[in-house]
Structures are given as structure tokens and as C-alpha cells.
Design a protein around this motif. Structure first.
Motif, PDB file in Angstrom:
ATOM      1  N   UNK A 129     -22.508 -27.027   9.392  1.00 26.57           N
ATOM      2  CA  UNK A 129     -21.156 -26.444   9.491  1.00 26.57           C
ATOM      3  C   UNK A 129     -20.280 -26.874   8.320  1.00 26.57           C
ATOM      4  N   UNK A 130     -20.397 -28.133   7.916  1.00 19.22           N
ATOM      5  CA  UNK A 130     -19.648 -28.624   6.758  1.00 19.22           C
ATOM      6  C   UNK A 130     -20.078 -27.880   5.495  1.00 19.22           C
ATOM      7  N   UNK A 131     -21.377 -27.690   5.330  1.00 19.47           N
ATOM      8  CA  UNK A 131     -21.888 -26.931   4.185  1.00 19.47           C
ATOM      9  C   UNK A 131     -21.363 -25.498   4.190  1.00 19.47           C
ATOM     10  N   UNK A 132     -21.320 -24.867   5.352  1.00 22.58           N
ATOM     11  CA  UNK A 132     -20.842 -23.481   5.439  1.00 22.58           C
ATOM     12  C   UNK A 132     -19.380 -23.395   5.002  1.00 22.58           C
ATOM     13  N   UNK A 133     -18.533 -24.230   5.598  1.00 22.01           N
ATOM     14  CA  UNK A 133     -17.102 -24.215   5.251  1.00 22.01           C
ATOM     15  C   UNK A 133     -16.908 -24.567   3.777  1.00 22.01           C
ATOM     16  N   UNK A 134     -17.554 -25.629   3.341  1.00 17.75           N
ATOM     17  CA  UNK A 134     -17.396 -26.084   1.960  1.00 17.75           C
ATOM     18  C   UNK A 134     -17.893 -25.088   0.936  1.00 17.75           C
ATOM     19  N   UNK A 135     -19.015 -24.444   1.227  1.00 18.18           N
ATOM     20  CA  UNK A 135     -19.581 -23.488   0.271  1.00 18.18           C
ATOM     21  C   UNK A 135     -18.743 -22.220   0.195  1.00 18.18           C
ATOM     22  N   UNK A 136     -18.276 -21.746   1.326  1.00 20.40           N
ATOM     23  CA  UNK A 136     -17.394 -20.569   1.313  1.00 20.40           C
ATOM     24  C   UNK A 136     -16.127 -20.893   0.528  1.00 20.40           C
ATOM     25  N   UNK A 137     -15.558 -22.058   0.766  1.00 24.27           N
ATOM     26  CA  UNK A 137     -14.360 -22.511   0.048  1.00 24.27           C
ATOM     27  C   UNK A 137     -14.654 -22.589  -1.446  1.00 24.27           C
ATOM     28  N   UNK A 138     -15.782 -23.220  -1.791  1.00 24.81           N
ATOM     29  CA  UNK A 138     -16.182 -23.376  -3.190  1.00 24.81           C
ATOM     30  C   UNK A 138     -16.317 -22.004  -3.859  1.00 24.81           C
ATOM     31  N   UNK A 139     -16.966 -21.058  -3.184  1.00 24.38           N
ATOM     32  CA  UNK A 139     -17.133 -19.708  -3.742  1.00 24.38           C
ATOM     33  C   UNK A 139     -15.780 -19.062  -4.005  1.00 24.38           C
ATOM     34  N   UNK A 140     -14.874 -19.219  -3.063  1.00 25.65           N
ATOM     35  CA  UNK A 140     -13.555 -18.597  -3.190  1.00 25.65           C
ATOM     36  C   UNK A 140     -12.743 -19.224  -4.326  1.00 25.65           C
ATOM     37  N   UNK A 141     -12.730 -20.547  -4.387  1.00 28.00           N
ATOM     38  CA  UNK A 141     -11.894 -21.235  -5.377  1.00 28.00           C
ATOM     39  C   UNK A 141     -12.524 -21.207  -6.769  1.00 28.00           C
ATOM     40  N   UNK A 142     -13.834 -21.475  -6.837  1.00 32.01           N
ATOM     41  CA  UNK A 142     -14.497 -21.560  -8.146  1.00 32.01           C
ATOM     42  C   UNK A 142     -14.935 -20.197  -8.677  1.00 32.01           C
ATOM     43  N   UNK A 143     -15.031 -19.227  -7.794  1.00 34.76           N
ATOM     44  CA  UNK A 143     -15.394 -17.878  -8.226  1.00 34.76           C
ATOM     45  C   UNK A 143     -16.885 -17.650  -8.466  1.00 34.76           C
ATOM     46  N   UNK A 144     -17.728 -18.504  -7.930  1.00 31.50           N
ATOM     47  CA  UNK A 144     -19.174 -18.330  -8.081  1.00 31.50           C
ATOM     48  C   UNK A 144     -19.722 -17.465  -6.959  1.00 31.50           C
ATOM     49  N   UNK A 145     -20.894 -16.861  -7.219  1.00 33.88           N
ATOM     50  CA  UNK A 145     -21.550 -16.082  -6.170  1.00 33.88           C
ATOM     51  C   UNK A 145     -22.288 -17.028  -5.217  1.00 33.88           C
ATOM     52  N   UNK A 146     -22.876 -16.468  -4.165  1.00 27.82           N
ATOM     53  CA  UNK A 146     -23.516 -17.285  -3.143  1.00 27.82           C
ATOM     54  C   UNK A 146     -24.704 -18.070  -3.696  1.00 27.82           C
ATOM     55  N   UNK A 147     -25.554 -17.429  -4.472  1.00 26.92           N
ATOM     56  CA  UNK A 147     -26.749 -18.113  -4.997  1.00 26.92           C
ATOM     57  C   UNK A 147     -26.366 -19.294  -5.882  1.00 26.92           C
ATOM     58  N   UNK A 148     -25.415 -19.097  -6.769  1.00 26.43           N
ATOM     59  CA  UNK A 148     -24.974 -20.185  -7.648  1.00 26.43           C
ATOM     60  C   UNK A 148     -24.313 -21.293  -6.842  1.00 26.43           C
ATOM     61  N   UNK A 149     -23.481 -20.915  -5.884  1.00 23.50           N
ATOM     62  CA  UNK A 149     -22.803 -21.911  -5.046  1.00 23.50           C
ATOM     63  C   UNK A 149     -23.804 -22.734  -4.246  1.00 23.50           C
ATOM     64  N   UNK A 150     -24.823 -22.078  -3.702  1.00 24.43           N
ATOM     65  CA  UNK A 150     -25.845 -22.814  -2.958  1.00 24.43           C
ATOM     66  C   UNK A 150     -26.613 -23.763  -3.873  1.00 24.43           C
ATOM     67  N   UNK A 151     -26.872 -23.325  -5.105  1.00 23.04           N
ATOM     68  CA  UNK A 151     -27.618 -24.186  -6.033  1.00 23.04           C
ATOM     69  C   UNK A 151     -26.781 -25.384  -6.492  1.00 23.04           C
ATOM     70  N   UNK A 152     -25.461 -25.244  -6.528  1.00 21.88           N
ATOM     71  CA  UNK A 152     -24.582 -26.346  -6.903  1.00 21.88           C
ATOM     72  C   UNK A 152     -24.231 -27.243  -5.709  1.00 21.88           C
ATOM     73  N   UNK A 153     -24.025 -26.625  -4.550  1.00 20.34           N
ATOM     74  CA  UNK A 153     -23.363 -27.323  -3.447  1.00 20.34           C
ATOM     75  C   UNK A 153     -24.233 -27.663  -2.242  1.00 20.34           C
ATOM     76  N   UNK A 154     -25.402 -27.044  -2.128  1.00 15.61           N
ATOM     77  CA  UNK A 154     -26.183 -27.265  -0.917  1.00 15.61           C
ATOM     78  C   UNK A 154     -27.575 -27.796  -1.232  1.00 15.61           C
TER      79      UNK A 154
END
Length: 184
Positions: A129-154
Motif C-alpha cells: 500500500x505504501x508503494x502504491x501511494x508513493x509511486x502514484x505520488x512520484x509519477x504525478x510530481x516527477x512526471x515519469x511514466x509507470x514503468x520508469x517509476x516502478x524501476x526507480x521506486x519499487x
């Protein structure tokens, strides 16, 4: 309410608030999201303190950081950290504490091994759940797509987080009897 804010509980919650800060300072920069021991502290706190005291400890940590005390990773503080790309993970800790704390508060088992497995599973769910919230937030703020965000954040954090969970479960199992003195 009186019991939650007894002198002993306030001291205990303050101690664990400090533990989150100390664990956030233990940081290895890995791109836009640093590797810290914050999640380890969250796992231990939720497992030991339960929902109410765990949430108070976490809220104190977040409020300290929000007003500028450098309790976040990299000795940072202020609203800009929470509004930044990694702020969603700090917000996601709330869900992590809720899941682990509720399971910890509600599931009463006699078998130690089963208790540890249930705690471990609750930590996995809380971390997801923390990963879901954090990754969605990261995508929104940093402007990365899902694949890039997952590779950076998860992806880089899955194995370290599982290791943190295993150590946290062992610590909670060993220390819980000493912290439960404050439950009465």
C-alpha cells in the motif's frame, strides 16, 4: 484518550518517533528515491505499538518534518519534502501503520510462529500500500511514466524491504512483551 496519553505512553511514542527519524537518516542515495531504514522503523513501530500509539508516533514524526525539523531522509525537513516526489511514501506510511497495527491489535494467537507469519503478511500488505501511494505520488510530481517509476521506486526496494520485514518480525516477537507492559 487518557490512557493513550499517559506519561509512559508519551515517552514510548516519543522514543519511537525518534527511531523513525534516526532510521531515515541512515540513507543510501539510489537515484531519485534514497534507500533508508524508515520502513524498518515503521514495521517495528506498528508491530510493537499497535494502531493508536503507532499512528501518534508517525504523526509526530510527520509534523516535526512538516514544520522544518530535519527528520526526513538526507537530514531534510519542511513541507517541500512532503510535497516533493518522495512525499507520497511518507504519506503511505500511514496506511502501513494502519494495516500492521490493526492486524496486531485484532489478531490474538497463542502460536508464536503463526503470530510471526501473520505479522509478516501484514507488513507485506502495508508495504505494498505504501508503494502504491508513493509511486502514484512520484509519477504525478516527477512526471515519469509507470514503468520508469516502478524501476526507480519499487523494484530496487523489494528485496531490502523483505529483509527489513524479517528482522522487524523477529524484533517485534522478542520485544513485544516488554512494550506490552504499557498496555495495562
Amino acid at each position: 484518550m487518557k490512557k493513550l496519553f499517559s506519561t509512559q505512553n508519551i515517552a514510548l511514542m516519543a522514543l519511537f518517533t525518534a527511531l523513525i527519524a534516526i532510521c531515515s537518516w541512515i540513507s543510501i542515495p539510489l537515484g531519485p528515491v534514497p534507500f533508508t531504514l524508515q520502513t524498518f522503523a515503521i514495521f517495528v513501530i506498528a508491530g510493537l505499538l499497535g494502531t493508536k500509539r503507532g499512528l501518534v508516533s508517525l504523526a509526530a514524526y510527520i509534523l516535526l518534518g512538516l514544520v522544518g525539523v530535519p527528520v526526513f531522509a538526507g537530514f531534510k525537513g519542511g513541507a517541500s519534502v512532503l510535497a516533493g516526489p518522495t512525499g507520497g511514501y511518507i504519506v503511505g506510511f500511514i496506511l502501513t501503520v494502519l494495516v500492521i497495527g490493526i492486524v496486531n491489535d485484532c489478531v490474538k494467537l497463542d502460536n508464536e510462529l503463526v503470530k510471526m507469519v501473520v505479522l509478516f503478511v501484514s507488513m507485506i500488505i502495508g508495504d505494498v500500500l505504501c508503494f502504491v501511494v508513493g509511486t502514484i505520488w512520484f509519477m504525478h510530481v516527477a512526471g515519469y511514466n509507470l514503468a520508469t517509476s516502478l524501476s526507480y521506486c519499487v523494484i530496487p526496494y523489494i528485496i531490502p524491504d523483505v529483509a527489513k520485514m524479517i528482522v522487524a518480525v523477529v524484533i517485534v516477537n522478542r520485544v513485544k512483551k516488554y512494550v506490552s507492559v504499557f498496555d495495562n
